[in-house]
Write a protein that holds these residues in place. Structure first.
Motif, short mmCIF file in Angstrom:
data_model
loop_
_atom_site.label_atom_id
_atom_site.label_comp_id
_atom_site.label_asym_id
_atom_site.label_seq_id
_atom_site.Cartn_x
_atom_site.Cartn_y
_atom_site.Cartn_z
N ILE A 153 0.70 -1.06 0.38
CA ILE A 153 0.42 -0.14 -0.03
C ILE A 153 0.64 1.09 -0.06
CG2 ILE A 153 -1.80 -1.23 1.24
CD1 ILE A 153 -1.11 0.52 3.64
N TYR A 154 2.25 0.61 0.14
CA TYR A 154 3.07 2.33 -0.24
C TYR A 154 3.08 2.70 -1.45
CZ TYR A 154 3.85 -0.35 4.76
OH TYR A 154 2.99 -0.68 5.57
N ILE B 153 8.78 5.41 6.08
CA ILE B 153 8.22 5.67 7.18
C ILE B 153 6.93 4.03 7.37
CG2 ILE B 153 8.39 7.82 6.81
CD1 ILE B 153 5.22 7.64 6.13
N TYR B 154 7.52 3.10 6.44
CA TYR B 154 6.48 2.33 6.42
C TYR B 154 6.52 1.16 7.67
CZ TYR B 154 5.88 4.87 2.42
OH TYR B 154 5.87 5.35 1.20
N TYR B 155 8.17 0.62 8.16
CA TYR B 155 7.98 0.55 9.70
C TYR B 155 8.25 1.79 10.71
CZ TYR B 155 8.68 -4.29 7.17
OH TYR B 155 8.26 -4.99 5.92
N SER B 170 4.15 -1.96 11.28
CA SER B 170 3.82 -1.23 9.82
C SER B 170 2.68 -0.26 9.48
CB SER B 170 3.23 -2.52 9.13
OG SER B 170 1.62 -3.01 9.39
N LEU B 171 2.85 0.65 9.14
CA LEU B 171 2.16 1.86 8.20
C LEU B 171 0.62 1.32 8.20
CD1 LEU B 171 1.76 5.02 8.27
CD2 LEU B 171 2.89 4.91 6.07
N ARG B 172 0.46 -0.15 7.06
CA ARG B 172 -0.53 -0.68 7.25
C ARG B 172 -1.82 -0.55 8.29
NH1 ARG B 172 -1.62 -5.23 2.98
NH2 ARG B 172 0.49 -4.60 2.24
N LEU B 175 -2.84 2.56 9.63
CA LEU B 175 -3.62 2.85 8.93
C LEU B 175 -5.20 2.60 9.27
CD1 LEU B 175 -2.46 4.10 5.42
CD2 LEU B 175 -3.19 5.21 6.83
N THR B 176 -5.29 1.46 8.96
CA THR B 176 -6.10 0.23 9.30
C THR B 176 -6.58 0.67 10.81
OG1 THR B 176 -5.18 -1.70 9.40
CG2 THR B 176 -5.53 -0.98 7.32
N LEU B 213 10.71 -4.63 4.25
CA LEU B 213 11.27 -3.56 3.46
C LEU B 213 12.69 -2.59 4.56
CD1 LEU B 213 7.97 -1.78 2.68
CD2 LEU B 213 9.11 -3.55 1.39
#
Lengths: 434, 434
Positions: A153-154, B153-155, B170-172, B175-176, B213
């Motif tokens: 989703i990045y 910024i994803y981890y 995780s940013l995922r 976000l959720t 990542l």
């Protein structure tokens, strides 16, 4: 295991990283694995499954009962599902596809149709595409919904109404943007994309060059078809590197450990036989000089030493040039300069070897003149060998063939023939001194 | 260029991807580059700079005036800045460090102190760490602020009050999540991390294994020191793979294209000389059989052919085993089974070669009995060569040395000696038929 223990086990198993879950699963006995399958639902099992090697997946899928297997495959990313089904025989694959939801099955079927080792075969369909007219807030909401099913989703790809790729926004940019900012203004419209038939090495090169986490794959009319993620690319790079080793050693396409001895012999013997025919040329060269050899039989003893040294010096130069080509450092240095440098290196190494042999051969083999012949020969043939070793991969590269392709044995053979010609020419011309 | 054109050029240049900006920049003439520097501020230049190769960076930094260069270095990621400064001489590096902001300079200095090729030397300090007591909403706000300066910024790594790593989100997931959910409940507390002194190959293996990542780097007491990102790991993997090629060809540590011919000769000649001493052993073997050779001089003509074939068959087996070890597919197959399979493959290839030579040698060289000797010898030596080729890397691997290490030439030399022994033993015992 009673019900409570089962529950506790399940909880702690699911806390593991899928990679560790997979490792645990594959190390179980077959019967214990059945218990594990009963404990996990197909979606949870899909996570474990995705972290297995393709060979392991193939074994495991046949252990599952049909309805469970089909549902699990539905939960795999499409690229993983397509890779798996390509490994099964037609009827097994067909049975699994038939039991899947139609849309998913179509996606998987589409991926299976791309030629192997292309962007199409490598990509997954689970990407997030945005409309350029939405604003940042709307995009983030869409993301929240679709995130659980997307592979990444990045990077968010922006498409027009005809599904053509028109831009890209990173989640980083989206997060730091004002919530009413329109995607059109946020996105970068210079998107680097690859075609579905692009070779996987090329895709890997692009992702590596731009430090991407994913690259979009488009059809010839620009329609966004899927994405290739960086983890797939790492596998490609690793695979290519070890394949290079195979090419380097004339074992192209025959380094798979899983094939039978018969298949291995079938794949590898053509190279050995081909190179053996080159070897017959060297036999011809030596036969031409039978007269010389007949007079000084000791000359024969140094054939392997000369050939081995020239071969080693040649492959060293080869390694330098192939590495330079792979890392892209060579083109910048200038080819002629590199060749000249290799020639100088060859002369220096040749000089050291010649001096060593001039000392040793008289002591152990009692002939100073043979030492002189061998010494001059090793100096000349090492100088030539480095040039051959550096030139051949450059020529192969210019012909747009992978420079590592079978070049090791080829260079060694060329150097063998040149080395023998040098050796016997020098020996014959010095014959009346010997 | 007038002012307006300058402005237009600047606009379109900045729209390029930094990788393309860097490519453009390096292809300019030195004077044109000066114009470019005047057009970009140090922060924009840092983006271009980061996409250059280390060798290019070294050339460019010396073209910049001191205050501009210092400010640009401040805007580099700490890992890139540390890599660059390590390349410069002490006084140049010191001058740049002194002009930097103290905190940045300390970070860079810290990274430069780690041994090369370790996680510490590879990592960057620009990571985002969260407090476990914050909620998702607060974390996202922190992210928005810190995103422009973070490498990823994803981890997001969670630390306690002593800066020790306790979890990862995780940013995922962030976000959720519900905006009031506490990080403590969102994070996974089973974090895979590496130690600052872990070798870079190990770091690469872990990131590859878990499809990360980025990976966090911690000190011995668990303090979060930095992160290694996947793009750095790709460079490491590529570097290791091409280095392997060097080891494979006895050019260990000598495949750098940037060294002088003299340095190359110094690095490469020890291998050639060492292998030449092994070559002297083959000379000794042949001399032992001088009597046989004296009677049938034609036998000498087939020495290169036999040695070449055995060498090629041996390195094929080597490639199979080295690849199996690298991809981890070998251990699962069982070592003895692999050796036996290679032996069978060797016998089959040997049989094909023997049959071919039995046909060809009598026609071109007129001696059926020499053909028989060469045929039997090639069959035996190819069978042996595959076993040697498969066993040597397994032994080297057991000794915890990289199995690609110089094994190519070494195996070829062992196979040369064995092949010659087989050849002359068979020839001598069949001598009265010849």
């Amino acid at each position: 295991l009673n019900k409570n223990e089962n529950h506790l086990f399940r909880e702690s198993f699911l806390q593991l990283h899928p990679t560790d879950q997979a490792e645990y699963c594959i190390n179980l006995e077959k019967e214990q694995r059945q218990t594990l399958y009963h404990m996990l639902d197909p979606e949870e099992m899909a996570n474990v499954f995705q972290a297995l090697d393709l060979h392991e997946q193939k074994d495991i899928i046949l252990e599952l009962d049909q309805p469970y297997a089909s549902e699990m495959v539905t939960h795999l990313y499409t690229d993983d599902a397509a890779d798996l089904l390509s490994q099964l025989n037609k009827s097994e694959a067909h049975a699994l596809l038939k039991a899947m939801d139609l849309e998913d099955a179509n996606d998987v079927y589409e991926l299976m149709a791309y030629p192997p080792k292309t962007a199409g075969a490598l990509m997954t369909k689970e990407f997030i595409s945005l409309a350029s007219s939405h604003n940042a807030q709307q995009a983030i909401e869409q993301l929240r919904e679709e995130a659980p099913n997307a592979e990444t989703i990045y990077y968010l790809y922006v498409v027009n109404e005809r599904e053509q790729l028109v831009g890209v926004v990173s989640l980083r940019d989206l997060l730091t943007a004002q919530s009413n900012e329109v995607i059109q203004n946020l996105m970068s419209s210079r998107v680097v994309s690859v075609d579905s038939v692009t070779k996987q090495e090329e895709v890997a090169k692009i992702i590596k060059k731009y430090n991407f986490l994913a690259a979009p794959v488009v059809s010839s009319d620009g329609t966004l078809l899927g994405i290739v993620t960086v983890d797939d690319v790492i596998d490609v790079l690793e695979d290519e590197a070890t394949e290079d080793l195979g090419e380097f050693t004339a074992a192209r396409g025959a380094t798979d450990i899983h094939v039978s001895a018969f298949t291995a012999a079938k794949l590898r013997s053509p190279w050995i036989v081909l190179l053996m025919f080159f070897g017959l040329l060297t036999a011809g060269v030596i036969e031409q000089f039978e007269e010389t050899l007949n007079q000084i039989i000791l000359l024969a003893a140094f054939i392997p030493l000369l050939m081995g040294s020239a071969g080693n010096a040649g492959t060293q130069s080869l390694a330098v040039v192939v590495r330079g080509l792979a890392l892209g450092t060579l083109e910048k240095k200038g080819l002629l300069r590199t060749l000249f440098k290799e020639f100088c290196t060859g002369m220096m190494i040749g000089f050291i070897c010649a001096m060593t042999l001039l000392l040793i051969i008289p002591i152990f083999y009692g002939s100073f003149m043979v030492a002189v012949v061998v010494g001059i020969s090793i100096f000349c043939s090492l100088s030539v060998a480095t040039i051959v070793g550096a030139t051949v991969p450059l020529i192969i590269h210019k012909l747009k063939i992978d420079p590592a392709f079978a070049s090791g044995p080829f260079i060694t053979t060329v150097n063998d023939i040149l080395g023998l010609l040098i050796y016997f020419t020098i020996a014959t011309s010095l014959l009346h001194y010997l």
